[in-house]
Scaffold this active site. Sequence first.
Site, PDB file in Angstrom:
ATOM      1  N   ASP A  96      29.720  34.132  49.913  1.00 59.07           N
ATOM      2  CA  ASP A  96      28.558  34.487  50.736  1.00 59.07           C
ATOM      3  C   ASP A  96      28.724  35.778  51.529  1.00 59.07           C
ATOM      4  O   ASP A  96      28.053  35.995  52.528  1.00 59.07           O
ATOM      5  CB  ASP A  96      28.303  33.334  51.718  1.00 59.07           C
ATOM      6  CG  ASP A  96      29.541  32.988  52.527  1.00 59.07           C
ATOM      7  OD1 ASP A  96      30.463  33.820  52.589  1.00 59.07           O
ATOM      8  OD2 ASP A  96      29.594  31.886  53.107  1.00 59.07           O
ATOM      9  N   GLU A 118      30.780  29.073  43.912  1.00 55.41           N
ATOM     10  CA  GLU A 118      30.575  28.468  45.244  1.00 55.41           C
ATOM     11  C   GLU A 118      29.093  28.599  45.657  1.00 55.41           C
ATOM     12  O   GLU A 118      28.748  29.046  46.751  1.00 55.41           O
ATOM     13  CB  GLU A 118      31.483  29.087  46.306  1.00 55.41           C
ATOM     14  CG  GLU A 118      31.695  28.196  47.520  1.00 55.41           C
ATOM     15  CD  GLU A 118      32.546  28.873  48.595  1.00 55.41           C
ATOM     16  OE1 GLU A 118      32.031  29.706  49.351  1.00 55.41           O
ATOM     17  OE2 GLU A 118      33.750  28.543  48.671  1.00 55.41           O
ATOM     18  N   GLU A 132      25.930  35.126  56.525  1.00 60.32           N
ATOM     19  CA  GLU A 132      26.296  34.470  55.267  1.00 60.32           C
ATOM     20  C   GLU A 132      25.223  33.537  54.718  1.00 60.32           C
ATOM     21  O   GLU A 132      25.049  33.438  53.503  1.00 60.32           O
ATOM     22  CB  GLU A 132      27.623  33.698  55.440  1.00 60.32           C
ATOM     23  CG  GLU A 132      28.856  34.585  55.612  1.00 60.32           C
ATOM     24  CD  GLU A 132      29.064  35.070  57.033  1.00 60.32           C
ATOM     25  OE1 GLU A 132      28.246  34.724  57.913  1.00 60.32           O
ATOM     26  OE2 GLU A 132      30.048  35.802  57.270  1.00 60.32           O
ATOM     27  N   HIS A 214      36.954  34.067  63.236  1.00 58.35           N
ATOM     28  CA  HIS A 214      36.496  35.434  62.976  1.00 58.35           C
ATOM     29  C   HIS A 214      34.986  35.581  62.847  1.00 58.35           C
ATOM     30  O   HIS A 214      34.487  36.677  62.585  1.00 58.35           O
ATOM     31  CB  HIS A 214      37.145  35.954  61.691  1.00 58.35           C
ATOM     32  CG  HIS A 214      36.641  35.273  60.446  1.00 58.35           C
ATOM     33  ND1 HIS A 214      35.494  35.659  59.806  1.00 58.35           N
ATOM     34  CD2 HIS A 214      37.114  34.232  59.742  1.00 58.35           C
ATOM     35  CE1 HIS A 214      35.296  34.896  58.745  1.00 58.35           C
ATOM     36  NE2 HIS A 214      36.264  34.007  58.688  1.00 58.35           N
ATOM     37  N   ARG A 216      31.066  36.253  62.878  1.00 51.83           N
ATOM     38  CA  ARG A 216      30.220  37.202  63.599  1.00 51.83           C
ATOM     39  C   ARG A 216      29.306  36.529  64.621  1.00 51.83           C
ATOM     40  O   ARG A 216      29.081  37.058  65.709  1.00 51.83           O
ATOM     41  CB  ARG A 216      29.337  37.949  62.592  1.00 51.83           C
ATOM     42  CG  ARG A 216      29.892  39.269  62.142  1.00 51.83           C
ATOM     43  CD  ARG A 216      28.930  39.920  61.162  1.00 51.83           C
ATOM     44  NE  ARG A 216      29.225  41.326  60.947  1.00 51.83           N
ATOM     45  CZ  ARG A 216      30.241  41.785  60.235  1.00 51.83           C
ATOM     46  NH1 ARG A 216      31.077  40.947  59.664  1.00 51.83           N
ATOM     47  NH2 ARG A 216      30.425  43.084  60.097  1.00 51.83           N
ATOM     48  N   HIS A 247      42.587  37.963  62.880  1.00 54.31           N
ATOM     49  CA  HIS A 247      41.781  38.725  61.914  1.00 54.31           C
ATOM     50  C   HIS A 247      41.697  40.195  62.352  1.00 54.31           C
ATOM     51  O   HIS A 247      41.719  40.482  63.551  1.00 54.31           O
ATOM     52  CB  HIS A 247      40.392  38.080  61.889  1.00 54.31           C
ATOM     53  CG  HIS A 247      39.519  38.514  60.751  1.00 54.31           C
ATOM     54  ND1 HIS A 247      38.932  39.749  60.701  1.00 54.31           N
ATOM     55  CD2 HIS A 247      39.121  37.871  59.621  1.00 54.31           C
ATOM     56  CE1 HIS A 247      38.211  39.849  59.591  1.00 54.31           C
ATOM     57  NE2 HIS A 247      38.317  38.709  58.914  1.00 54.31           N
TER      58      HIS A 247
HETATM   59  C1  UD1 Z   1      33.861  39.352  56.211  1.00 52.22           C
HETATM   60  C2  UD1 Z   1      32.618  38.602  55.704  1.00 52.22           C
HETATM   61  C3  UD1 Z   1      32.689  37.126  56.100  1.00 52.22           C
HETATM   62  C4  UD1 Z   1      33.997  36.506  55.645  1.00 52.22           C
HETATM   63  C5  UD1 Z   1      35.162  37.343  56.183  1.00 52.22           C
HETATM   64  C6  UD1 Z   1      36.464  36.809  55.642  1.00 52.22           C
HETATM   65  C7  UD1 Z   1      30.477  39.767  55.624  1.00 52.22           C
HETATM   66  C8  UD1 Z   1      29.304  40.238  56.379  1.00 52.22           C
HETATM   67  N1  UD1 Z   1      31.439  39.181  56.337  1.00 52.22           N
HETATM   68  O1  UD1 Z   1      33.821  39.372  57.638  1.00 52.22           O
HETATM   69  O2  UD1 Z   1      31.618  36.434  55.482  1.00 52.22           O
HETATM   70  O3  UD1 Z   1      34.075  35.196  56.138  1.00 52.22           O
HETATM   71  O4  UD1 Z   1      35.023  38.712  55.749  1.00 52.22           O
HETATM   72  O5  UD1 Z   1      37.555  37.285  56.382  1.00 52.22           O
HETATM   73  O6  UD1 Z   1      30.528  39.938  54.435  1.00 52.22           O
HETATM   74  N2  UD1 Z   1      39.212  45.063  58.789  1.00 52.22           N
HETATM   75  C9  UD1 Z   1      40.335  45.826  58.556  1.00 52.22           C
HETATM   76  N3  UD1 Z   1      41.103  45.522  57.454  1.00 52.22           N
HETATM   77  C10 UD1 Z   1      40.806  44.499  56.601  1.00 52.22           C
HETATM   78  C11 UD1 Z   1      39.662  43.725  56.860  1.00 52.22           C
HETATM   79  C12 UD1 Z   1      38.875  44.024  57.953  1.00 52.22           C
HETATM   80  O7  UD1 Z   1      40.668  46.729  59.305  1.00 52.22           O
HETATM   81  O8  UD1 Z   1      41.543  44.281  55.633  1.00 52.22           O
HETATM   82  C13 UD1 Z   1      38.366  45.397  59.973  1.00 52.22           C
HETATM   83  C14 UD1 Z   1      37.608  46.728  59.785  1.00 52.22           C
HETATM   84  O9  UD1 Z   1      37.486  47.356  61.026  1.00 52.22           O
HETATM   85  C15 UD1 Z   1      36.251  46.270  59.274  1.00 52.22           C
HETATM   86  C16 UD1 Z   1      36.071  45.016  60.110  1.00 52.22           C
HETATM   87  O10 UD1 Z   1      37.362  44.398  60.145  1.00 52.22           O
HETATM   88  O11 UD1 Z   1      35.219  47.227  59.472  1.00 52.22           O
HETATM   89  C17 UD1 Z   1      35.029  44.049  59.636  1.00 52.22           C
HETATM   90  O12 UD1 Z   1      35.173  43.739  58.256  1.00 52.22           O
HETATM   91  P1  UD1 Z   1      33.922  43.075  57.462  1.00 52.22           P
HETATM   92  O13 UD1 Z   1      34.324  42.772  56.073  1.00 52.22           O
HETATM   93  O14 UD1 Z   1      32.697  43.904  57.659  1.00 52.22           O
HETATM   94  O15 UD1 Z   1      33.655  41.748  58.264  1.00 52.22           O
HETATM   95  P2  UD1 Z   1      34.565  40.478  58.494  1.00 52.22           P
HETATM   96  O16 UD1 Z   1      34.406  40.077  59.911  1.00 52.22           O
HETATM   97  O17 UD1 Z   1      35.927  40.734  57.972  1.00 52.22           O
HETATM   98  N1  UDP Z   2      44.252  33.096  55.072  1.00 50.71           N
HETATM   99  C1  UDP Z   2      45.359  33.913  54.814  1.00 50.71           C
HETATM  100  N2  UDP Z   2      45.991  34.495  55.874  1.00 50.71           N
HETATM  101  C2  UDP Z   2      45.604  34.330  57.162  1.00 50.71           C
HETATM  102  C3  UDP Z   2      44.457  33.517  57.404  1.00 50.71           C
HETATM  103  C4  UDP Z   2      43.815  32.925  56.333  1.00 50.71           C
HETATM  104  O1  UDP Z   2      45.764  34.077  53.669  1.00 50.71           O
HETATM  105  O2  UDP Z   2      46.229  34.882  58.071  1.00 50.71           O
HETATM  106  C5  UDP Z   2      43.549  32.481  53.918  1.00 50.71           C
HETATM  107  C6  UDP Z   2      43.182  31.012  54.036  1.00 50.71           C
HETATM  108  O3  UDP Z   2      44.195  30.183  53.515  1.00 50.71           O
HETATM  109  C7  UDP Z   2      41.892  30.915  53.234  1.00 50.71           C
HETATM  110  C8  UDP Z   2      41.263  32.276  53.389  1.00 50.71           C
HETATM  111  O4  UDP Z   2      42.302  33.151  53.834  1.00 50.71           O
HETATM  112  O5  UDP Z   2      42.135  30.707  51.850  1.00 50.71           O
HETATM  113  C9  UDP Z   2      40.157  32.215  54.394  1.00 50.71           C
HETATM  114  O6  UDP Z   2      39.740  33.497  54.730  1.00 50.71           O
HETATM  115  P1  UDP Z   2      38.840  33.796  56.000  1.00 50.71           P
HETATM  116  O7  UDP Z   2      39.077  32.771  57.036  1.00 50.71           O
HETATM  117  O8  UDP Z   2      39.097  35.219  56.336  1.00 50.71           O
HETATM  118  O9  UDP Z   2      37.367  33.720  55.403  1.00 50.71           O
HETATM  119  P2  UDP Z   2      36.311  32.539  55.188  1.00 50.71           P
HETATM  120  O10 UDP Z   2      36.946  31.486  54.355  1.00 50.71           O
HETATM  121  O11 UDP Z   2      35.887  32.051  56.524  1.00 50.71           O
HETATM  122  O12 UDP Z   2      35.184  33.238  54.502  1.00 50.71           O
END
Ligand code: UD1
Ligand code: UDP
Length: 380
Positions: A96, A118, A132, A214, A216, A247
């Site tokens: 999502d 999913e 999402e 994490h 939003r 995160h």
């Molecule tokens: C995203 C997804 C969320 C999912 C989550 C899993 C959307 C809108 N959100 O949220 O559904 O549950 O990922 O973790 O699709 N960043 C880094 N390095 C990384 C990852 C993130 O620096 O490897 C930082 C960056 O500043 C980036 C910010 O996190 O701009 C937000 O990342 P983004 O993918 O937009 O949103 P998430 O909160 O990670």
């Molecule tokens: N996970 C990981 N390292 C971490 C935290 C989570 O590998 O430090 C794994 C966790 O086991 C799960 C997935 O990341 O499989 C979940 O990701 P996240 O919580 O970022 O996203 P969501 O599932 O909420 O979309």
Amino acid sequence: MIKVMPIFGTRPEAIKLAPVIRELNKNNDFETAVCVTAQHREMLDQVLDIFKIKPDYDLDIMKPGQNLSEVTSRVISGLQEVFEQSKPDIILVQGDTTTVFAASLAAFYNNIKVGHVEAGLRTNDKKNPFPEEINRRLTSVLADIHFCPTEKSKQSLEVEGYKHNIYVTGNTVIDALFWALEIIEQNKNEEILKIKSWLDKKIGDNEIILITAHRRESFGEPFENICNAMKEIAIKYKNIHLVYPVHLNPNVRKPVYEILQSQENIHLIEPLSYLPFVWLMNRSYLILTDSGGVQEEAPSLGKPVLVMRETTERPEGVEKGTSVLVGRHKDVIIKTVSDFIENKEYYKNTSKISNPYGDGKASEKIVNNLHSYFNKVVNE
Ligand code: UD1
Ligand code: UDP
């Protein structure tokens, strides 16, 4: 030969598509070209590394503090070129995220079929989780084939009027979890050894509460409530250690570090790569999370989960009792944690409940269903 392009961008999508890619690679009727949008960079690369996935295309779109419109437009325009070059018959997306929705739209614009892994998860609340819930609904509209993790998710699609090409497969995260457990058993993983020796020094035999958060829709006050609950739990139970791999989203890191940094039995660490994270889930007593994937994995390890969200599109765990929906309310979080710590019978009974999200065979079912779908399309 059917050309399949799995497209993913974030950590959870990579974890949940890794076993599907493995299964596709076993089948000679499929040619697989992997495309990552890299909506996440470091957290995605951690997963690619573990499951030894080498993307054929990498859009590398992540920017610090990115907004949703930027992610959407960068994915759509980046994929145009990839589709023109690679010409897949179908793309596979998972879950999502904004990558999922944007990739599905780009595929539709290019007359490419969309398989949604999913599919059918719903809260029926437009802004929870944000964005999402809407990403999933839009993806269902665009998808040609829907792989639902549970009967309930299939029913949700049927209620919305979807009739064709809906399959119940289980969630591929359980396949990924079993795969990770196998790797952990076979090899001495450096990162696991590192975290184990760090924990031995800091925590010894004391119990661990593992935290991840994490979402939003929790940014701002709800997130502060969550952090304040953690702080009070740490003060109330001095022998229990709270471990929180934080995160990388800056909106998460700011309140977490501000509120929790100074507490001695709270340990804020960097996001862990999947193998050490699975190991740490197993080592923990209890898990507090707002993560989708963690809610699904924890019951396979016998760990009760507190879901720090107002609603969940994963009601199966709550109904069965593997997870408790505690919202972002400080007092409810503290009370439920205390119940699990003090009422050992409650803890024991919860940890014995079987996992409603899958049996580790979801990827195999997805690939078989995909195969029959293309046979049907060719014969029609
Ligand atoms: C995203 C997804 C969320 C999912 C989550 C899993 C959307 C809108 N959100 O949220 O559904 O549950 O990922 O973790 O699709 N960043 C880094 N390095 C990384 C990852 C993130 O620096 O490897 C930082 C960056 O500043 C980036 C910010 O996190 O701009 C937000 O990342 P983004 O993918 O937009 O949103 P998430 O909160 O990670
Ligand atoms: N996970 C990981 N390292 C971490 C935290 C989570 O590998 O430090 C794994 C966790 O086991 C799960 C997935 O990341 O499989 C979940 O990701 P996240 O919580 O970022 O996203 P969501 O599932 O909420 O979309």
